[in-house]
Design an enzyme around this catalytic site. Structure first.
Site, PDB file in Angstrom:
ATOM      1  N   ASP A   1       0.417  -1.228  -0.129  1.00 21.12           N
ATOM      2  CA  ASP A   1       0.070  -0.213   0.425  1.00 21.12           C
ATOM      3  C   ASP A   1       0.929   1.513   0.426  1.00 21.12           C
ATOM      4  OD1 ASP A   1      -2.577   1.427  -0.086  1.00 21.12           O
ATOM      5  OD2 ASP A   1      -2.267   2.096   2.092  1.00 21.12           O
TER       6      ASP A   1
ATOM      7  N   CYS B   1     -23.435  -5.730 -15.002  1.00 23.33           N
ATOM      8  CA  CYS B   1     -23.634  -5.324 -13.711  1.00 23.33           C
ATOM      9  C   CYS B   1     -23.648  -3.392 -12.891  1.00 23.33           C
ATOM     10  CB  CYS B   1     -23.534  -6.029 -12.823  1.00 23.33           C
ATOM     11  SG  CYS B   1     -23.421  -5.595 -10.660  1.00 23.33           S
TER      12      CYS B   1
ATOM     13  N   CYS C   1     -15.619  11.027  -3.802  1.00 25.96           N
ATOM     14  CA  CYS C   1     -15.424  10.103  -3.768  1.00 25.96           C
ATOM     15  C   CYS C   1     -15.138  10.370  -1.837  1.00 25.96           C
ATOM     16  CB  CYS C   1     -14.143   8.890  -3.219  1.00 25.96           C
ATOM     17  SG  CYS C   1     -14.378   7.744  -2.567  1.00 25.96           S
TER      18      CYS C   1
ATOM     19  N   CYS D   1     -15.922   4.272   3.130  1.00 30.60           N
ATOM     20  CA  CYS D   1     -17.244   4.401   2.822  1.00 30.60           C
ATOM     21  C   CYS D   1     -17.407   2.700   2.409  1.00 30.60           C
ATOM     22  CB  CYS D   1     -17.571   5.768   1.868  1.00 30.60           C
ATOM     23  SG  CYS D   1     -19.133   4.889   1.194  1.00 30.60           S
TER      24      CYS D   1
ATOM     25  N   CYS E   1     -19.851   1.222  -2.725  1.00 29.30           N
ATOM     26  CA  CYS E   1     -19.461   0.807  -3.830  1.00 29.30           C
ATOM     27  C   CYS E   1     -19.191  -0.598  -3.411  1.00 29.30           C
ATOM     28  CB  CYS E   1     -18.296   1.434  -4.748  1.00 29.30           C
ATOM     29  SG  CYS E   1     -16.832   1.127  -3.678  1.00 29.30           S
TER      30      CYS E   1
ATOM     31  N   CYS F   1     -21.372  -4.665  -4.388  1.00 30.07           N
ATOM     32  CA  CYS F   1     -20.931  -5.987  -5.502  1.00 30.07           C
ATOM     33  C   CYS F   1     -21.450  -7.130  -4.890  1.00 30.07           C
ATOM     34  CB  CYS F   1     -18.632  -6.128  -5.529  1.00 30.07           C
ATOM     35  SG  CYS F   1     -18.999  -6.775  -6.220  1.00 30.07           S
TER      36      CYS F   1
END
Length: 363
Positions: A134, A191, A214, A241, A244, A248
């Protein structure tokens, strides 16, 4: 010790699984992502994340970061939640913290396992290695896709057919020439659940994120006042958040039992009271969020976020604490408190329906 590359890779995968990784794959180190990265950066979609551009030349290619690299070992560790990440969407007095940040800091957990796997590989082969998770200029999601761990979904995050959207990624660069895995094909189909779920319309088109819109960016990376146009949509999200990701449909295959126990949520971070967050000073903030990735944003941003959530809460019992913050030493806290007070007095709250968006099926 190993007669061929295949047997080495089998043993390497087994050791990775023993160390807690649920996803494993190998990609060649010759990838070049410079065109896509440059286009995204030039669009301004990175917002204030200047570190994305600062080392863009190294980020664009594994070999630009380390010329000696020949193979990339991509790894994933599950943090699949046991409960619905959107369950607190309608809670007025509680703040929502993204699932990934409710337990121990993933940087520490994943890096420790990566280093252990790297030491094993060095001991067995003598190869040179470098580990990344990261914080380095590594395009982890495209590399993980190339290594077959999954694919980048329309929300631009990794999706795994086995673990849904709940994977922490890490990588080991090595001088070994390992047999690469086949890239994972895109299985999003028609989708659009993740796009529809986004409260702030942060996706100008599928597979492309405008970080400036975002909520994760706004509550974590953004240092100044949160733009007014997004404050109502933030609702009670105080750190990140999950909308999203949670939307899925591939998450139905994710098993919380596969999640590393280190990522189990801490009780005090599951549904913190906004009243408690508004009362945080620097010392208390550091104590509460010790060992958490949340600690890096500092007290001021957290209290700023809590004030925005308070303004959306319709809970006038928070008025007294917000008034006390009007004279806070941090300008972003004082400004957010002022907005929150005005929002509570106006009482013109708009319902946040993101959590009730129907979940589509993969097609």
């Amino acid at each position: 010790m190993f007669p061929d590359k295949k047997s080495l890779k089998i043993a390497l995968r087994a050791e990775a699984e023993r160390l807690g990784f649920v996803a494993f794959g190998v990609a060649k180190a010759d990838a070049d992502y410079s065109a896509a990265l440059s286009q995204w950066l030039e669009s301004g979609a990175a917002g204030e994340m200047d570190w994305m551009a600062a080392r863009a030349d190294q980020r664009a290619s594994p070999r630009a970061l380390w010329p000696g690299a020949r193979s990339i070992i991509a790894l994933g560790m599950s943090y699949a939640p046991a409960t619905d990440p959107l369950a607190l969407a309608s809670s007025r007095a509680r703040g929502r913290i993204s699932v990934y940040a409710q337990g121990k800091d993933y940087h520490d957990i994943v890096k420790k396992a990566l280093k252990a796997l790297a030491r094993w590989l060095v001991a067995e082969t003598g190869a040179e290695v470098k580990v990344f998770v990261d914080t380095a200029p590594v395009m982890e999601k495209p590399l993980a896709s190339a290594a077959g761990l999954g694919w980048q979904g329309k929300h631009s995050n990794m999706v795994s057919s086995d673990h849904g959207s709940w994977l922490f990624l890490g990588s080991i660069f090595t001088t070994l020439e390992l047999e690469p895995d086949a890239p994972h094909g895109d299985q999003c189909g028609s989708c659009t659940a993740c796009q529809t779920a986004c409260p702030t319309n942060a996706f100008p088109k599928p597979y492309t994120l405008d970080a400036r819109r975002c909520i994760s960016y706004l509550t974590i990376e953004h240092k100044g006042p949160i733009p007014n146009e997004f404050r109502r949509a933030i609702g009670n999200r105080i750190y990140g958040c999950d909308d999203c990701l949670a939307a899925c449909p591939w998450n139905k295959f994710a098993q919380s039992a596969a999640a590393n126990l280190a990522f189990a949520p801490r009780a005090e971070l599951v549904a913190p009271a906004l009243a408690d967050l508004l009362a945080l000073d620097d010392r208390t903030f550091r104590e509460v969020f010790s060992g958490s990735p949340i600690k890096r944003i500092g007290r001021d941003r957290m209290v700023r976020n809590a004030a925005i959530a308070a303004g959306n809460s319709e809970d006038k019992a928070l008025t007294k604490q917000l008034q006390a913050l009007l004279k806070d030493a941090s300008p972003i806290v004082a400004e957010a408190a002022q907005w929150a007070l005005e929002a509570l007095l106006k009482g013109d709250h708009q319902p946040n329906t993101a959590a009730s968006v129907p979940i589509a099926s993969p097609s």
